[in-house]
Design a protein around this motif. Structure first.
Motif, PDB file in Angstrom:
ATOM      1  N   ASP A  31       0.834  -1.207   0.000  1.00 23.14           N
ATOM      2  CA  ASP A  31       0.000   0.000   0.000  1.00 23.14           C
ATOM      3  C   ASP A  31       0.869   1.258   0.000  1.00 23.14           C
ATOM      4  O   ASP A  31       0.553   2.243  -0.674  1.00 23.14           O
ATOM      5  CB  ASP A  31      -0.909   0.025   1.226  1.00 23.14           C
ATOM      6  N   ILE A  32       1.951   1.214   0.772  1.00 21.63           N
ATOM      7  CA  ILE A  32       2.877   2.352   0.834  1.00 21.63           C
ATOM      8  C   ILE A  32       3.478   2.603  -0.547  1.00 21.63           C
ATOM      9  O   ILE A  32       3.536   3.736  -1.022  1.00 21.63           O
ATOM     10  CB  ILE A  32       3.982   2.100   1.874  1.00 21.63           C
ATOM     11  N   ALA A  33       3.897   1.536  -1.207  1.00 26.90           N
ATOM     12  CA  ALA A  33       4.478   1.663  -2.541  1.00 26.90           C
ATOM     13  C   ALA A  33       3.469   2.264  -3.518  1.00 26.90           C
ATOM     14  O   ALA A  33       3.810   3.164  -4.302  1.00 26.90           O
ATOM     15  CB  ALA A  33       4.949   0.300  -3.041  1.00 26.90           C
ATOM     16  N   GLU A  34       2.246   1.796  -3.442  1.00 29.95           N
ATOM     17  CA  GLU A  34       1.204   2.320  -4.336  1.00 29.95           C
ATOM     18  C   GLU A  34       0.955   3.805  -4.066  1.00 29.95           C
ATOM     19  O   GLU A  34       0.831   4.599  -4.993  1.00 29.95           O
ATOM     20  CB  GLU A  34      -0.084   1.524  -4.144  1.00 29.95           C
ATOM     21  N   PHE A  35       0.897   4.176  -2.788  1.00 35.01           N
ATOM     22  CA  PHE A  35       0.655   5.573  -2.429  1.00 35.01           C
ATOM     23  C   PHE A  35       1.735   6.491  -2.993  1.00 35.01           C
ATOM     24  O   PHE A  35       1.440   7.564  -3.507  1.00 35.01           O
ATOM     25  CB  PHE A  35       0.576   5.718  -0.905  1.00 35.01           C
ATOM     26  N   PHE A  36       3.002   6.071  -2.868  1.00 28.07           N
ATOM     27  CA  PHE A  36       4.112   6.902  -3.337  1.00 28.07           C
ATOM     28  C   PHE A  36       4.449   6.643  -4.809  1.00 28.07           C
ATOM     29  O   PHE A  36       5.409   7.224  -5.331  1.00 28.07           O
ATOM     30  CB  PHE A  36       5.345   6.688  -2.460  1.00 28.07           C
ATOM     31  N   ASN A  37       3.694   5.756  -5.437  1.00 27.28           N
ATOM     32  CA  ASN A  37       3.877   5.453  -6.861  1.00 27.28           C
ATOM     33  C   ASN A  37       5.292   4.944  -7.155  1.00 27.28           C
ATOM     34  O   ASN A  37       5.969   5.423  -8.071  1.00 27.28           O
ATOM     35  CB  ASN A  37       3.536   6.666  -7.724  1.00 27.28           C
ATOM     36  N   VAL A  38       5.724   3.984  -6.318  1.00 30.00           N
ATOM     37  CA  VAL A  38       7.034   3.353  -6.500  1.00 30.00           C
ATOM     38  C   VAL A  38       6.864   1.840  -6.360  1.00 30.00           C
ATOM     39  O   VAL A  38       5.820   1.357  -5.920  1.00 30.00           O
ATOM     40  CB  VAL A  38       8.074   3.850  -5.460  1.00 30.00           C
ATOM     41  N   ALA A  39       7.886   1.101  -6.704  1.00 27.15           N
ATOM     42  CA  ALA A  39       7.879  -0.349  -6.532  1.00 27.15           C
ATOM     43  C   ALA A  39       8.049  -0.689  -5.046  1.00 27.15           C
ATOM     44  O   ALA A  39       8.633   0.085  -4.282  1.00 27.15           O
ATOM     45  CB  ALA A  39       9.010  -0.984  -7.336  1.00 27.15           C
ATOM     46  N   VAL A  40       7.544  -1.840  -4.649  1.00 27.94           N
ATOM     47  CA  VAL A  40       7.706  -2.290  -3.265  1.00 27.94           C
ATOM     48  C   VAL A  40       9.192  -2.380  -2.915  1.00 27.94           C
ATOM     49  O   VAL A  40       9.596  -2.041  -1.803  1.00 27.94           O
ATOM     50  CB  VAL A  40       6.992  -3.639  -3.022  1.00 27.94           C
ATOM     51  N   SER A  41      10.006  -2.784  -3.869  1.00 26.56           N
ATOM     52  CA  SER A  41      11.448  -2.866  -3.612  1.00 26.56           C
ATOM     53  C   SER A  41      12.027  -1.496  -3.251  1.00 26.56           C
ATOM     54  O   SER A  41      12.961  -1.398  -2.457  1.00 26.56           O
ATOM     55  CB  SER A  41      12.182  -3.449  -4.828  1.00 26.56           C
ATOM     56  N   THR A  42      11.457  -0.437  -3.798  1.00 27.82           N
ATOM     57  CA  THR A  42      11.898   0.912  -3.453  1.00 27.82           C
ATOM     58  C   THR A  42      11.554   1.233  -2.007  1.00 27.82           C
ATOM     59  O   THR A  42      12.364   1.819  -1.278  1.00 27.82           O
ATOM     60  CB  THR A  42      11.264   1.950  -4.398  1.00 27.82           C
ATOM     61  N   VAL A  43      10.368   0.822  -1.561  1.00 31.53           N
ATOM     62  CA  VAL A  43       9.985   1.019  -0.156  1.00 31.53           C
ATOM     63  C   VAL A  43      10.979   0.290   0.744  1.00 31.53           C
ATOM     64  O   VAL A  43      11.435   0.836   1.753  1.00 31.53           O
ATOM     65  CB  VAL A  43       8.545   0.547   0.103  1.00 31.53           C
ATOM     66  N   TYR A  44      11.341  -0.947   0.378  1.00 31.17           N
ATOM     67  CA  TYR A  44      12.333  -1.700   1.160  1.00 31.17           C
ATOM     68  C   TYR A  44      13.671  -0.963   1.206  1.00 31.17           C
ATOM     69  O   TYR A  44      14.309  -0.897   2.256  1.00 31.17           O
ATOM     70  CB  TYR A  44      12.540  -3.101   0.583  1.00 31.17           C
ATOM     71  N   GLU A  45      14.073  -0.412   0.068  1.00 30.92           N
ATOM     72  CA  GLU A  45      15.337   0.335   0.006  1.00 30.92           C
ATOM     73  C   GLU A  45      15.275   1.567   0.903  1.00 30.92           C
ATOM     74  O   GLU A  45      16.228   1.861   1.626  1.00 30.92           O
ATOM     75  CB  GLU A  45      15.647   0.746  -1.428  1.00 30.92           C
ATOM     76  N   TRP A  46      14.159   2.296   0.848  1.00 27.61           N
ATOM     77  CA  TRP A  46      14.003   3.482   1.687  1.00 27.61           C
ATOM     78  C   TRP A  46      14.046   3.099   3.170  1.00 27.61           C
ATOM     79  O   TRP A  46      14.639   3.801   3.972  1.00 27.61           O
ATOM     80  CB  TRP A  46      12.695   4.188   1.392  1.00 27.61           C
ATOM     81  N   LYS A  47      13.399   1.989   3.518  1.00 27.12           N
ATOM     82  CA  LYS A  47      13.399   1.552   4.916  1.00 27.12           C
ATOM     83  C   LYS A  47      14.818   1.243   5.391  1.00 27.12           C
ATOM     84  O   LYS A  47      15.171   1.539   6.536  1.00 27.12           O
ATOM     85  CB  LYS A  47      12.499   0.323   5.084  1.00 27.12           C
ATOM     86  N   ASN A  48      15.629   0.673   4.527  1.00 30.13           N
ATOM     87  CA  ASN A  48      17.017   0.353   4.878  1.00 30.13           C
ATOM     88  C   ASN A  48      17.919   1.588   4.889  1.00 30.13           C
ATOM     89  O   ASN A  48      18.806   1.707   5.722  1.00 30.13           O
ATOM     90  CB  ASN A  48      17.597  -0.688   3.920  1.00 30.13           C
ATOM     91  N   ALA A  49      17.687   2.503   3.974  1.00 25.77           N
ATOM     92  CA  ALA A  49      18.576   3.657   3.820  1.00 25.77           C
ATOM     93  C   ALA A  49      18.210   4.849   4.706  1.00 25.77           C
ATOM     94  O   ALA A  49      19.073   5.663   5.022  1.00 25.77           O
ATOM     95  CB  ALA A  49      18.590   4.107   2.358  1.00 25.77           C
ATOM     96  N   TYR A  50      16.935   4.941   5.102  1.00 19.21           N
ATOM     97  CA  TYR A  50      16.462   6.121   5.827  1.00 19.21           C
ATOM     98  C   TYR A  50      15.759   5.712   7.121  1.00 19.21           C
ATOM     99  O   TYR A  50      14.566   5.428   7.125  1.00 19.21           O
ATOM    100  CB  TYR A  50      15.495   6.939   4.958  1.00 19.21           C
ATOM    101  N   PRO A  51      16.492   5.705   8.236  1.00 22.01           N
ATOM    102  CA  PRO A  51      15.856   5.357   9.518  1.00 22.01           C
ATOM    103  C   PRO A  51      14.678   6.279   9.841  1.00 22.01           C
ATOM    104  O   PRO A  51      13.722   5.860  10.478  1.00 22.01           O
ATOM    105  CB  PRO A  51      16.974   5.526  10.542  1.00 22.01           C
ATOM    106  N   GLU A  52      14.753   7.514   9.393  1.00 20.74           N
ATOM    107  CA  GLU A  52      13.653   8.449   9.640  1.00 20.74           C
ATOM    108  C   GLU A  52      12.382   8.038   8.894  1.00 20.74           C
ATOM    109  O   GLU A  52      11.292   8.527   9.195  1.00 20.74           O
ATOM    110  CB  GLU A  52      14.047   9.893   9.296  1.00 20.74           C
ATOM    111  N   PHE A  53      12.510   7.138   7.928  1.00 19.24           N
ATOM    112  CA  PHE A  53      11.367   6.584   7.197  1.00 19.24           C
ATOM    113  C   PHE A  53      10.910   5.273   7.838  1.00 19.24           C
ATOM    114  O   PHE A  53       9.713   5.038   7.982  1.00 19.24           O
ATOM    115  CB  PHE A  53      11.761   6.359   5.733  1.00 19.24           C
ATOM    116  N   SER A  54      11.835   4.430   8.227  1.00 18.59           N
ATOM    117  CA  SER A  54      11.468   3.119   8.770  1.00 18.59           C
ATOM    118  C   SER A  54      10.877   3.205  10.178  1.00 18.59           C
ATOM    119  O   SER A  54       9.973   2.436  10.516  1.00 18.59           O
ATOM    120  CB  SER A  54      12.658   2.164   8.756  1.00 18.59           C
TER     121      SER A  54
END
Length: 86
Positions: A31-54
């Motif tokens: 759902d997060i990926a759909e909201f931000f119009n990105v792939a789920v893998s991008t959400v996973y990358e953001w969660k790993n790269a940006y603690p302020e996001f995870s």
């Protein structure tokens, strides 16, 4: 010249507040990926790269998990499943 390789991240700081609100409504990673119009893998990358996001994702999902657990404890008859029948 920058030493970074590959495409720059599409992550935006304003996503932090948005993602916590999404997760508090029960949103999952797809759902997060759909909201931000990105792939789920991008959400996973953001969660790993940006603690302020995870971290907001963890907080939002934990709140929903607690609410669901509390409702399950009430049971279908509107009382705690641990209360005794009379």
């Amino acid at each position: 010249m920058s030493n970074s390789v590959g495409r720059p991240s599409s992550f935006q700081p304003e996503y932090v507040d948005q993602v916590e609100r999404l997760c508090r409504t029960g949103a999952i990673d797809t759902d997060i990926a759909e909201f931000f119009n990105v792939a789920v893998s991008t959400v996973y990358e953001w969660k790993n790269a940006y603690p302020e996001f995870s971290e907001p994702i963890k907080r939002g999902k934990a709140k929903v998990d607690r609410e669901v657990a509390d409702k399950l404890m009430i049971g279908p008859w509107g009382r705690s499943s641990s209360s005794k029948r009379k």
